[in-house]
Write a protein that holds these residues in place. Structure first.
Motif, PDB file in Angstrom:
ATOM      1  N   ALA A  93       8.488   1.122  35.981  1.00 21.66           N
ATOM      2  CA  ALA A  93       9.734   1.444  35.327  1.00 21.66           C
ATOM      3  C   ALA A  93      10.407   2.464  36.353  1.00 21.66           C
ATOM      4  CB  ALA A  93       9.268   2.579  34.373  1.00 21.66           C
ATOM      5  N   SER A  94      11.604   2.342  36.444  1.00 23.83           N
ATOM      6  CA  SER A  94      12.352   3.317  37.479  1.00 23.83           C
ATOM      7  C   SER A  94      13.495   3.603  36.858  1.00 23.83           C
ATOM      8  CB  SER A  94      12.650   2.305  38.722  1.00 23.83           C
ATOM      9  OG  SER A  94      11.498   1.820  39.373  1.00 23.83           O
ATOM     10  N   PHE A  95      13.951   4.778  37.422  1.00 27.67           N
ATOM     11  CA  PHE A  95      15.268   5.592  36.882  1.00 27.67           C
ATOM     12  C   PHE A  95      15.403   6.913  37.474  1.00 27.67           C
ATOM     13  CE2 PHE A  95      12.166   6.728  33.349  1.00 27.67           C
ATOM     14  CZ  PHE A  95      12.148   8.153  33.393  1.00 27.67           C
ATOM     15  N   ASN A  96      16.432   7.232  37.650  1.00 27.01           N
ATOM     16  CA  ASN A  96      16.873   8.782  38.112  1.00 27.01           C
ATOM     17  C   ASN A  96      17.353   9.611  37.065  1.00 27.01           C
ATOM     18  OD1 ASN A  96      15.485   8.553  40.863  1.00 27.01           O
ATOM     19  ND2 ASN A  96      17.384   7.144  41.145  1.00 27.01           N
ATOM     20  N   ILE A  97      17.297  10.776  36.959  1.00 25.94           N
ATOM     21  CA  ILE A  97      18.066  11.780  35.995  1.00 25.94           C
ATOM     22  C   ILE A  97      18.689  12.817  37.024  1.00 25.94           C
ATOM     23  CG2 ILE A  97      18.070  13.334  34.216  1.00 25.94           C
ATOM     24  CD1 ILE A  97      15.435  12.101  33.215  1.00 25.94           C
ATOM     25  N   THR A  98      20.233  12.667  36.915  1.00 28.05           N
ATOM     26  CA  THR A  98      20.921  13.594  37.652  1.00 28.05           C
ATOM     27  C   THR A  98      20.768  15.120  37.338  1.00 28.05           C
ATOM     28  OG1 THR A  98      22.325  11.616  38.137  1.00 28.05           O
ATOM     29  CG2 THR A  98      23.367  13.943  38.760  1.00 28.05           C
ATOM     30  N   ARG A  99      20.828  15.881  38.210  1.00 28.23           N
ATOM     31  CA  ARG A  99      20.786  17.478  37.943  1.00 28.23           C
ATOM     32  C   ARG A  99      22.061  17.612  36.931  1.00 28.23           C
ATOM     33  NH1 ARG A  99      19.630  21.971  42.187  1.00 28.23           N
ATOM     34  NH2 ARG A  99      19.330  23.520  40.618  1.00 28.23           N
ATOM     35  N   GLY A 100      21.926  18.420  36.015  1.00 33.03           N
ATOM     36  CA  GLY A 100      22.978  18.920  35.092  1.00 33.03           C
ATOM     37  C   GLY A 100      23.345  18.088  33.981  1.00 33.03           C
ATOM     38  N   SER A 101      22.761  16.589  34.089  1.00 36.71           N
ATOM     39  CA  SER A 101      22.998  15.717  33.196  1.00 36.71           C
ATOM     40  C   SER A 101      22.149  16.019  31.787  1.00 36.71           C
ATOM     41  CB  SER A 101      23.031  14.117  33.577  1.00 36.71           C
ATOM     42  OG  SER A 101      21.642  14.026  34.039  1.00 36.71           O
ATOM     43  N   CYS A 102      22.813  15.169  30.787  1.00 31.54           N
ATOM     44  CA  CYS A 102      22.068  15.056  29.558  1.00 31.54           C
ATOM     45  C   CYS A 102      21.849  13.644  29.465  1.00 31.54           C
ATOM     46  CB  CYS A 102      23.107  15.651  28.474  1.00 31.54           C
ATOM     47  SG  CYS A 102      22.392  15.283  26.815  1.00 31.54           S
ATOM     48  N   THR A 103      20.438  13.524  29.244  1.00 28.56           N
ATOM     49  CA  THR A 103      19.917  12.000  29.236  1.00 28.56           C
ATOM     50  C   THR A 103      19.296  11.716  27.997  1.00 28.56           C
ATOM     51  OG1 THR A 103      19.734  12.331  31.695  1.00 28.56           O
ATOM     52  CG2 THR A 103      18.584  10.498  30.701  1.00 28.56           C
ATOM     53  N   ALA A 104      19.248  10.457  27.634  1.00 31.51           N
ATOM     54  CA  ALA A 104      18.714  10.155  26.436  1.00 31.51           C
ATOM     55  C   ALA A 104      17.833   8.592  26.963  1.00 31.51           C
ATOM     56  CB  ALA A 104      19.660   9.639  25.319  1.00 31.51           C
ATOM     57  N   ILE A 105      16.586   8.772  26.292  1.00 35.99           N
ATOM     58  CA  ILE A 105      15.621   7.478  26.632  1.00 35.99           C
ATOM     59  C   ILE A 105      15.398   6.880  25.205  1.00 35.99           C
ATOM     60  CG2 ILE A 105      13.310   7.006  27.349  1.00 35.99           C
ATOM     61  CD1 ILE A 105      13.410   9.323  28.993  1.00 35.99           C
ATOM     62  N   LEU A 106      15.939   5.819  25.526  1.00 36.53           N
ATOM     63  CA  LEU A 106      16.325   5.065  23.943  1.00 36.53           C
ATOM     64  C   LEU A 106      15.387   3.617  24.393  1.00 36.53           C
ATOM     65  CD1 LEU A 106      19.951   5.246  23.476  1.00 36.53           C
ATOM     66  CD2 LEU A 106      17.933   6.556  22.165  1.00 36.53           C
ATOM     67  N   GLY A 107      14.677   3.287  23.090  1.00 35.50           N
ATOM     68  CA  GLY A 107      13.950   1.949  23.340  1.00 35.50           C
ATOM     69  C   GLY A 107      13.215   1.810  21.756  1.00 35.50           C
ATOM     70  N   PRO A 108      12.742   0.433  21.695  1.00 34.72           N
ATOM     71  CA  PRO A 108      11.877   0.337  20.509  1.00 34.72           C
ATOM     72  C   PRO A 108      10.470   0.823  20.539  1.00 34.72           C
ATOM     73  CG  PRO A 108      12.153  -1.576  21.917  1.00 34.72           C
ATOM     74  CD  PRO A 108      12.951  -0.556  22.246  1.00 34.72           C
ATOM     75  N   ASN A 109       9.876   0.906  19.585  1.00 36.67           N
ATOM     76  CA  ASN A 109       8.601   1.445  19.509  1.00 36.67           C
ATOM     77  C   ASN A 109       7.697   0.726  20.528  1.00 36.67           C
ATOM     78  OD1 ASN A 109       8.925   3.078  17.322  1.00 36.67           O
ATOM     79  ND2 ASN A 109       8.079   1.864  15.730  1.00 36.67           N
ATOM     80  N   GLY A 110       6.816   1.119  21.236  1.00 41.94           N
ATOM     81  CA  GLY A 110       5.968   0.823  22.223  1.00 41.94           C
ATOM     82  C   GLY A 110       6.653   0.382  23.514  1.00 41.94           C
ATOM     83  N   ALA A 111       7.950   1.000  23.700  1.00 43.67           N
ATOM     84  CA  ALA A 111       8.896   0.777  25.098  1.00 43.67           C
ATOM     85  C   ALA A 111       8.286   1.851  26.275  1.00 43.67           C
ATOM     86  CB  ALA A 111      10.102   0.901  24.708  1.00 43.67           C
ATOM     87  N   GLY A 112       7.393   2.704  25.952  1.00 47.17           N
ATOM     88  CA  GLY A 112       7.145   3.597  26.962  1.00 47.17           C
ATOM     89  C   GLY A 112       7.835   5.001  27.079  1.00 47.17           C
ATOM     90  N   LYS A 113       8.763   5.227  25.996  1.00 52.48           N
ATOM     91  CA  LYS A 113       9.376   6.576  26.121  1.00 52.48           C
ATOM     92  C   LYS A 113       8.534   7.729  26.081  1.00 52.48           C
ATOM     93  CE  LYS A 113      11.492   5.583  22.168  1.00 52.48           C
ATOM     94  NZ  LYS A 113      10.671   4.266  21.840  1.00 52.48           N
ATOM     95  N   SER A 114       7.555   7.833  25.152  1.00 56.26           N
ATOM     96  CA  SER A 114       6.714   9.024  25.123  1.00 56.26           C
ATOM     97  C   SER A 114       5.867   9.213  26.234  1.00 56.26           C
ATOM     98  CB  SER A 114       5.912   8.984  24.076  1.00 56.26           C
ATOM     99  OG  SER A 114       6.773   9.180  22.641  1.00 56.26           O
TER     100      SER A 114
END
Length: 142
Positions: free
Chosen positions: A22-43
């Motif tokens: 898994a790869s992603f970046n969260i930009t400083r000062g942004s509001c980010t949602a992590i979405l996906g089906p059950n078991g996608a690895g969000k938690s």
């Protein structure tokens, strides 16, 4: 600068691959949602970002340091998805609880700022066991 960098992060629980590069970046000062089906690895991703879990591989950086260091220094906070009221005495009032909790922090916001930011101005005198689900979430945020 990124607040969070996730680069090829992997995490498995036995034969279950919760995160596979898994790869992603969260930009400083942004509001980010992590979405996906059950078991996608969000938690799992969030728990790694908070230093609760260690990844099996890849690079994770939070505010320029490891997730564990960022949490230990009090630079990161999280609010759980649901609030069952566990650990909050039923007889305490919203304002009383906020006053007590502020004392746990070395440089807390003023009482007034906390109340305003969490939109609890009209609920300060209400008992915590009398809050709606959304009101309880705002109290958790406060």
């Amino acid at each position: 600068m990124y607040s969070v960098t996730f680069d090829n992060v992997r995490k498995s629980f036995g034969s279950v691959h919760a995160l596979d590069s898994a790869s992603f970046n969260i930009t400083r000062g942004s509001c980010t949602a992590i979405l996906g089906p059950n078991g996608a690895g969000k938690s799992t991703s969030i728990n790694i970002m908070l230093g609760i879990l260690k990844s099996d591989g890849g690079e994770v950086e939070v505010l320029g340091t490891t997730p564990h260091e960022a949490m230990a220094k009090g630079r990161v906070g999280a609010m759980i998805q649901s609030n069952s009221g566990v650990g909050v005495p039923a007889q305490i009032r919203v304002g009383e609880l906020i006053s007590v909790m502020r004392k746990l922090y070395p440089r807390p916001l003023s009482y007034k700022e906390v109340i305003e930011l969490s939109a609890l101005e009209d609920l300060e005198a209400r008992r915590t066991d009398r809050l709606s689900g959304g009101e309880a979430q705002r109290l958790s945020f406060a």
